[in-house]
Design a protein around this motif. Structure first.
Motif, PDB file in Angstrom:
ATOM      1  N   UNK A   1       7.221  13.787  14.643  1.00  0.00           N
ATOM      2  CA  UNK A   1       5.822  14.019  14.997  1.00  0.00           C
ATOM      3  C   UNK A   1       5.062  14.649  13.840  1.00  0.00           C
ATOM      4  N   UNK A   2       5.284  14.091  12.651  1.00  0.00           N
ATOM      5  CA  UNK A   2       4.645  14.598  11.429  1.00  0.00           C
ATOM      6  C   UNK A   2       3.936  13.463  10.703  1.00  0.00           C
ATOM      7  N   UNK A   3       2.824  12.969  11.273  1.00  0.00           N
ATOM      8  CA  UNK A   3       2.087  11.887  10.617  1.00  0.00           C
ATOM      9  C   UNK A   3       1.185  12.410   9.510  1.00  0.00           C
ATOM     10  N   UNK A   4       0.598  11.497   8.759  1.00  0.00           N
ATOM     11  CA  UNK A   4      -0.396  11.876   7.767  1.00  0.00           C
ATOM     12  C   UNK A   4       0.037  11.616   6.341  1.00  0.00           C
ATOM     13  N   UNK A   5      -0.927  11.252   5.501  1.00  0.00           N
ATOM     14  CA  UNK A   5      -0.598  10.940   4.114  1.00  0.00           C
ATOM     15  C   UNK A   5      -0.178  12.168   3.324  1.00  0.00           C
ATOM     16  N   UNK A   6      -0.769  13.334   3.615  1.00  0.00           N
ATOM     17  CA  UNK A   6      -0.371  14.507   2.845  1.00  0.00           C
ATOM     18  C   UNK A   6       0.993  15.035   3.295  1.00  0.00           C
TER      19      UNK A   6
ATOM     20  N   UNK B   1      20.376  10.266   5.023  1.00  0.00           N
ATOM     21  CA  UNK B   1      20.244  11.582   4.411  1.00  0.00           C
ATOM     22  C   UNK B   1      18.802  12.023   4.284  1.00  0.00           C
ATOM     23  N   UNK B   2      17.871  11.104   4.410  1.00  0.00           N
ATOM     24  CA  UNK B   2      16.494  11.442   4.095  1.00  0.00           C
ATOM     25  C   UNK B   2      16.308  11.462   2.585  1.00  0.00           C
ATOM     26  N   UNK B   3      15.124  11.789   2.104  1.00  0.00           N
ATOM     27  CA  UNK B   3      14.874  11.860   0.663  1.00  0.00           C
ATOM     28  C   UNK B   3      15.734  12.938   0.013  1.00  0.00           C
ATOM     29  N   UNK B   4      16.146  12.709  -1.236  1.00  0.00           N
ATOM     30  CA  UNK B   4      16.949  13.716  -1.930  1.00  0.00           C
ATOM     31  C   UNK B   4      16.761  13.585  -3.433  1.00  0.00           C
ATOM     32  N   UNK B   5      17.155  14.623  -4.136  1.00  0.00           N
ATOM     33  CA  UNK B   5      17.098  14.650  -5.592  1.00  0.00           C
ATOM     34  C   UNK B   5      18.506  14.773  -6.136  1.00  0.00           C
TER      35      UNK B   5
ATOM     36  N   UNK C   1       0.833  -1.200   0.000  1.00  0.00           N
ATOM     37  CA  UNK C   1       0.000   0.000   0.000  1.00  0.00           C
ATOM     38  C   UNK C   1       0.866   1.247   0.000  1.00  0.00           C
ATOM     39  N   UNK C   2       2.023   1.161   0.658  1.00  0.00           N
ATOM     40  CA  UNK C   2       2.924   2.314   0.742  1.00  0.00           C
ATOM     41  C   UNK C   2       3.547   2.622  -0.612  1.00  0.00           C
ATOM     42  N   UNK C   3       3.988   1.593  -1.335  1.00  0.00           N
ATOM     43  CA  UNK C   3       4.583   1.828  -2.647  1.00  0.00           C
ATOM     44  C   UNK C   3       3.528   2.296  -3.650  1.00  0.00           C
ATOM     45  N   UNK C   4       2.308   1.800  -3.513  1.00  0.00           N
ATOM     46  CA  UNK C   4       1.232   2.264  -4.378  1.00  0.00           C
ATOM     47  C   UNK C   4       0.920   3.733  -4.106  1.00  0.00           C
ATOM     48  N   UNK C   5       0.979   4.129  -2.842  1.00  0.00           N
ATOM     49  CA  UNK C   5       0.764   5.527  -2.477  1.00  0.00           C
ATOM     50  C   UNK C   5       1.818   6.410  -3.130  1.00  0.00           C
TER      51      UNK C   5
ATOM     52  N   UNK D   1      14.360   7.737  -2.353  1.00  0.00           N
ATOM     53  CA  UNK D   1      13.548   7.660  -1.144  1.00  0.00           C
ATOM     54  C   UNK D   1      13.656   6.287  -0.500  1.00  0.00           C
ATOM     55  N   UNK D   2      14.054   6.274   0.768  1.00  0.00           N
ATOM     56  CA  UNK D   2      13.955   5.071   1.590  1.00  0.00           C
ATOM     57  C   UNK D   2      12.652   5.210   2.364  1.00  0.00           C
ATOM     58  N   UNK D   3      11.746   4.257   2.205  1.00  0.00           N
ATOM     59  CA  UNK D   3      10.426   4.371   2.805  1.00  0.00           C
ATOM     60  C   UNK D   3      10.459   4.426   4.328  1.00  0.00           C
ATOM     61  N   UNK D   4      11.573   4.024   4.934  1.00  0.00           N
ATOM     62  CA  UNK D   4      11.675   4.108   6.394  1.00  0.00           C
ATOM     63  C   UNK D   4      11.624   5.556   6.867  1.00  0.00           C
ATOM     64  N   UNK D   5      11.878   6.505   5.957  1.00  0.00           N
ATOM     65  CA  UNK D   5      11.813   7.915   6.337  1.00  0.00           C
ATOM     66  C   UNK D   5      10.402   8.309   6.766  1.00  0.00           C
ATOM     67  N   UNK D   6       9.408   7.670   6.184  1.00  0.00           N
ATOM     68  CA  UNK D   6       8.034   7.970   6.571  1.00  0.00           C
ATOM     69  C   UNK D   6       7.792   7.605   8.038  1.00  0.00           C
ATOM     70  N   UNK D   7       8.406   6.518   8.492  1.00  0.00           N
ATOM     71  CA  UNK D   7       8.302   6.150   9.900  1.00  0.00           C
ATOM     72  C   UNK D   7       9.018   7.170  10.777  1.00  0.00           C
ATOM     73  N   UNK D   8      10.163   7.649  10.309  1.00  0.00           N
ATOM     74  CA  UNK D   8      10.891   8.672  11.067  1.00  0.00           C
ATOM     75  C   UNK D   8      10.066   9.950  11.176  1.00  0.00           C
ATOM     76  N   UNK D   9       9.359  10.291  10.107  1.00  0.00           N
ATOM     77  CA  UNK D   9       8.518  11.482  10.157  1.00  0.00           C
ATOM     78  C   UNK D   9       7.498  11.375  11.283  1.00  0.00           C
TER      79      UNK D   9
END
Length: 285
Positions: A150-155, A124-128, A73-77, A137-145
């Motif tokens: 303290x930055x949850x949420x899909x948006x 490094x977090x996400x980068x370009x 579901x995360x990769x589809x997002x 993007x390493x998806x584990x960054x979303x967990x760190x957020x």
């Protein structure tokens, strides 16, 4: 976010099934890793400055093939958000007469991965990387957020992707090269200020994306903008420095304060106009 009817981008390069081992002489990690630890959780790190120092000279990361990654579901997002950026920026490029929008690839990886800018690491977090026009993007960054920032949420997560794609837009329009040349001539705090203005412009362009995408496809729900503003505030230089070292050094800022990042995202979202994202011409940030 309402993404049920959104398509999934085909510009996803999934490397999560590949294991990375450190090759070369000794396999030692150099001082660059320590530097990366100081900028972990930052968005939009300039890889030409940071990535080249992630390993000692003579060392390199070697890719080993592993099991094929499974779609989740995360990769589809991620694929749907990337598709939203593609549709939005394609339309804006057409409207502005900027030519054809060349959509970037988004690379999913675990731990470390080779890039045209050097070795990318999760810390490094996400980068370009402008050298290969890819977002990493390493998806584990979303967990760190969620857990550390303290930055949850899909948006909030979509904002991360949109910010990095905005760096691609800057690269395509020639802004990245112009600013990098100016940074090299300036040095010191002046170079940092140019980095800040670059990052704030990317925040503003992320806001433009959110506004345009919602106006065309009604993707936003109640609370989504607050999630993005919370994420922008959480990764301000002042807040990160205060958390890491207990005090703030404004001259060393590279991404902007929490208040600045929030302001410029709101500027882009409320106007929906890339022309309102001229952070380089702004007298105050």
């Amino acid at each position: 976010m309402r993404l049920d009817n959104s398509r999934e981008s085909s510009n996803i390069e999934d490397r999560r099934g590949r294991r990375m081992r450190l090759g070369g002489r000794g396999g030692k990690i150099g001082l660059g890793t320590i530097v990366l630890a100081l900028v972990a959780m930052y968005f939009g790190i300039d890889p030409s400055v940071v990535l080249q120092n992630t390993t000692d000279p003579g060392s390199s990361y070697v890719s080993e093939e592993g099991q094929p990654p499974q779609a989740t579901a995360e990769t589809q997002f991620v694929a749907k958000v990337l598709a939203e950026t593609e549709d939005t920026w394609t339309a804006i490029f057409n409207e502005k007469g900027w030519g054809t929008y060349p959509a970037p690839k988004l690379v999913l990886f675990n731990g470390a991965t080779p890039t045209a800018c050097g070795t990318g690491q999760s810390a490094m977090g996400p980068f370009y990387c402008p050298a290969d026009s890819k977002v990493y993007l390493d998806l584990s960054f979303f967990q760190q957020m969620e857990q550390q920032l303290n930055s949850p949420g899909d948006f909030a997560r979509a904002y991360v992707i949109a910010h990095e794609v905005a760096h691609h837009v800057q690269h395509v329009l020639g802004i990245t090269d112009q600013i990098e040349h100016a940074r090299q001539r300036s040095g010191g705090s002046a170079a940092n200020q140019l980095s800040v203005r670059t990052e704030l412009q990317a925040d503003c362009l992320a806001g433009v994306w959110g506004k345009y995408s919602d106006s065309q496809r009604n993707i936003l729900e109640a609370g989504d903008i607050e999630e993005a503003l919370n994420a922008a505030s959480a990764i301000g230089d002042d807040r990160l420095q205060k958390k890491a070292q207990g005090y703030v050094v404004p001259d060393s800022f590279t991404h902007g304060s929490s208040a600045q990042r929030v302001r410029w995202f709101k500027q882009g979202f409320e106007s929906g106009d890339p022309a309102r994202c001229d952070t380089f011409g702004a007298s105050t940030l």
